[in-house]
Design an enzyme around this catalytic site. Structure first.
Site, PDB file in Angstrom:
ATOM      1  N   PRO A  44       0.468  -1.105   0.327  1.00  0.00           N
ATOM      2  CA  PRO A  44      -0.002  -0.105   0.416  1.00  0.00           C
ATOM      3  C   PRO A  44       0.607   1.274  -0.114  1.00  0.00           C
ATOM      4  O   PRO A  44       2.131   1.693   0.940  1.00  0.00           O
ATOM      5  CB  PRO A  44      -1.026  -0.395   1.824  1.00  0.00           C
ATOM      6  CG  PRO A  44       0.340  -1.029   2.238  1.00  0.00           C
ATOM      7  CD  PRO A  44       1.377  -1.968   1.784  1.00  0.00           C
ATOM      8  N   ALA A  81       0.350   5.785  -0.023  1.00  0.00           N
ATOM      9  CA  ALA A  81      -0.224   6.104  -0.217  1.00  0.00           C
ATOM     10  C   ALA A  81       0.472   7.677  -1.890  1.00  0.00           C
ATOM     11  O   ALA A  81       1.204   7.769  -1.855  1.00  0.00           O
ATOM     12  CB  ALA A  81       0.096   7.361   0.186  1.00  0.00           C
ATOM     13  N   CYS A 132       4.529   3.919   8.653  1.00  0.00           N
ATOM     14  CA  CYS A 132       4.656   4.656   8.046  1.00  0.00           C
ATOM     15  C   CYS A 132       5.909   6.717   9.097  1.00  0.00           C
ATOM     16  O   CYS A 132       5.586   6.364   9.780  1.00  0.00           O
ATOM     17  CB  CYS A 132       3.790   5.976   7.878  1.00  0.00           C
ATOM     18  SG  CYS A 132       3.677   7.046   6.739  1.00  0.00           S
ATOM     19  N   LYS A 140       2.326  -3.749   9.700  1.00  0.00           N
ATOM     20  CA  LYS A 140       2.976  -3.946   9.257  1.00  0.00           C
ATOM     21  C   LYS A 140       4.173  -2.206   9.550  1.00  0.00           C
ATOM     22  O   LYS A 140       3.993  -1.688  10.079  1.00  0.00           O
ATOM     23  CB  LYS A 140       3.213  -2.884   7.428  1.00  0.00           C
ATOM     24  CG  LYS A 140       4.043  -2.687   6.639  1.00  0.00           C
ATOM     25  CD  LYS A 140       3.260  -2.338   5.623  1.00  0.00           C
ATOM     26  CE  LYS A 140       4.393  -2.464   4.226  1.00  0.00           C
ATOM     27  NZ  LYS A 140       5.463  -1.169   4.411  1.00  0.00           N
ATOM     28  N   ASN A 167       9.978  -6.666   3.782  1.00  0.00           N
ATOM     29  CA  ASN A 167       9.695  -5.576   2.314  1.00  0.00           C
ATOM     30  C   ASN A 167      11.102  -4.285   2.303  1.00  0.00           C
ATOM     31  O   ASN A 167      11.336  -4.543   3.315  1.00  0.00           O
ATOM     32  CB  ASN A 167       8.370  -4.749   2.674  1.00  0.00           C
ATOM     33  CG  ASN A 167       8.435  -3.295   2.446  1.00  0.00           C
ATOM     34  OD1 ASN A 167       8.382  -2.247   2.647  1.00  0.00           O
ATOM     35  ND2 ASN A 167       8.387  -3.135   0.657  1.00  0.00           N
ATOM     36  N   GLY A 168      11.535  -4.208   1.374  1.00  0.00           N
ATOM     37  CA  GLY A 168      12.455  -3.229   1.216  1.00  0.00           C
ATOM     38  C   GLY A 168      13.885  -3.675  -0.559  1.00  0.00           C
ATOM     39  O   GLY A 168      14.032  -4.603  -0.113  1.00  0.00           O
ATOM     40  N   ASP A 169      13.617  -2.688  -1.181  1.00  0.00           N
ATOM     41  CA  ASP A 169      14.469  -2.890  -1.973  1.00  0.00           C
ATOM     42  C   ASP A 169      14.420  -3.573  -3.533  1.00  0.00           C
ATOM     43  O   ASP A 169      15.493  -4.106  -3.942  1.00  0.00           O
ATOM     44  CB  ASP A 169      15.945  -3.213  -1.678  1.00  0.00           C
ATOM     45  CG  ASP A 169      16.006  -1.694  -0.785  1.00  0.00           C
ATOM     46  OD1 ASP A 169      15.707  -0.458  -0.687  1.00  0.00           O
ATOM     47  OD2 ASP A 169      17.264  -1.734  -0.463  1.00  0.00           O
ATOM     48  N   ALA A 184       7.590  -2.516  -3.473  1.00  0.00           N
ATOM     49  CA  ALA A 184       6.601  -1.406  -3.022  1.00  0.00           C
ATOM     50  C   ALA A 184       7.057  -0.502  -4.718  1.00  0.00           C
ATOM     51  O   ALA A 184       6.477  -0.654  -5.235  1.00  0.00           O
ATOM     52  CB  ALA A 184       7.152  -0.389  -1.919  1.00  0.00           C
ATOM     53  N   ARG A 185       7.846   0.471  -3.451  1.00  0.00           N
ATOM     54  CA  ARG A 185       8.320   1.771  -5.148  1.00  0.00           C
ATOM     55  C   ARG A 185       8.776   1.133  -6.577  1.00  0.00           C
ATOM     56  O   ARG A 185       8.707   1.720  -7.363  1.00  0.00           O
ATOM     57  CB  ARG A 185       9.105   2.894  -4.560  1.00  0.00           C
ATOM     58  CG  ARG A 185       8.890   3.478  -3.381  1.00  0.00           C
ATOM     59  CD  ARG A 185       9.983   4.314  -2.887  1.00  0.00           C
ATOM     60  NE  ARG A 185      10.905   2.880  -1.723  1.00  0.00           N
ATOM     61  CZ  ARG A 185      11.614   3.597  -1.432  1.00  0.00           C
ATOM     62  NH1 ARG A 185      12.460   4.522  -1.837  1.00  0.00           N
ATOM     63  NH2 ARG A 185      12.604   2.964  -1.442  1.00  0.00           N
TER      64      ARG A 185
END
Length: 341
Positions: A23, A25, A113, A154, A216-218, A240-241
């Site tokens: 998720p 934002a 967050c 999370k 999660n991450g990279d 994610a990104r």
């Protein structure tokens, strides 16, 4: 880890492949989720994070529910909705609606967050990592009102490198009744700087008894997804990104986990067409004026890493009409990959 890795189980929900879309934002709205579904490969999709207090206010004042819940009632399942606040009863009001009226697959709680507006101003998100008892109260209340819909959490590793407490928090999350834990491998103070610490994520697994751990991450390539399962003790991964301008990344990662040939990157012309389809979905929902402005940031994501991306961003950041958007895309969307350094 055996390959392909087994499906991820969150309560009674089976996530196959065990690849989740994070998720985010401002980005993971219904239009983006629709594009991801077209490519496939994501076992569980998620909405943008929803401000529980804002949702309750809208409900009490007969206002339209948040744009961040656009599409949720009608779209395919499984689907997770992530919510945030620091009051158990406020979270419970929203969680109950999501589970029993919207009938979402998972209610996820944002304890990760790091943005100041959420942490310092609202004492929510990763701010709550310093208050395990409050976290426990929020989780247990949501578990109670959402049942049988699973509730997940999370988190980050901690509030800062000097106050890493993810092991303690993991136990709190499980004991409060959560069905899964996702960990972003940075602290809140890190924001998105540096590298995610997957060794630290992996160590958390020994502190969990029965619920799955999602890392999660990279994760920006199929190879890194495979490496996460190969090298670390995780049950699932969350992208994610990296997927924002590459919604086909999930399909590539899923193929790699199966041992199948990884689909190549779409051609630049195909990527441009995906972006234009995405634009039309946004405009259909929000209208030309608002939709065009909203699409600026997505367009920048699609161009990222390509030769001429900066030039394209400069122009697309100024568009305000469909005519301007199509003109900038036609004239300036990158037509060659980034040079190899």
């Amino acid at each position: 880890m055996t390959f392909p890795p087994p499906p991820l189980r969150i309560g009674d929900l089976v996530i196959d492949p065990p690849i989740l879309q994070a998720p985010m934002a401002g980005f993971t709205n219904a239009a983006f989720r629709h594009i991801v579904r077209q490519f496939g490969g994501a076992g569980l999709l998620a909405t943008e994070m929803v401000n529980a207090r804002g949702f309750v206010w809208m409900d009490e004042n007969d206002a339209e529910h948040p744009d961040r819940l656009w599409g949720v009632a009608e779209e395919a399942r499984p689907l997770a909705v992530q919510i945030w606040d620091n009051e158990p009863e406020t979270m419970a009001k929203v969680g109950r609606r999501l589970a029993h009226e919207y009938k979402v697959s998972v209610v996820d709680i944002n304890f990760g967050c790091p943005v100041r507006q959420v942490t310092q101003k609202a004492h929510s998100g990763s701010y709550l990592l310093r208050d395990p008892s409050r976290m426990s109260a929020i989780i247990s209340r949501l578990v109670e009102v959402c049942a049988p819909t699973p509730v997940t959490a999370k988190i980050r590793l901690g509030c800062s490198p000097e106050s890493i407490n993810c092991d303690v928090i993991a136990r709190v999350v499980e004991e409060a009744g959560a069905a899964a834990l996702t960990v972003h491998g940075r602290t809140a103070a890190d924001m998105f700087r540096g590298n995610a610490d997957w060794d630290r994520i992996s160590q958390i697994k020994s502190h969990l008894k029965n619920i799955p751990l999602i890392g999660n991450g990279d994760l920006d390539s199929a190879e890194k997804v495979v490496a996460a399962f190969t090298n670390y003790d995780v049950d699932g991964v969350m992208i994610a990104r990296a997927c924002l301008g590459r919604p086909w990344l999930f399909a590539q990662a899923a193929a790699a986990l199966r041992g199948d040939p990884v689909p190549p990157e779409p051609t630049l012309a195909q990527q441009r067409d995906v972006m234009l389809d995405h634009y039309q979905l946004v405009v259909d929902r929000f209208g030309e004026d608002k939709g065009t402005v909203l699409m600026r940031k997505y367009a920048c994501c699609y161009a990222q890493g390509k030769h001429g991306a900066r030039h394209f961003r400069t122009h697309v950041a100024k568009v305000s009409t469909a005519e301007e958007f199509y003109s900038v895309v036609r004239e300036h969307f990158p037509s060659a990959p980034a040079p190899v350094v």
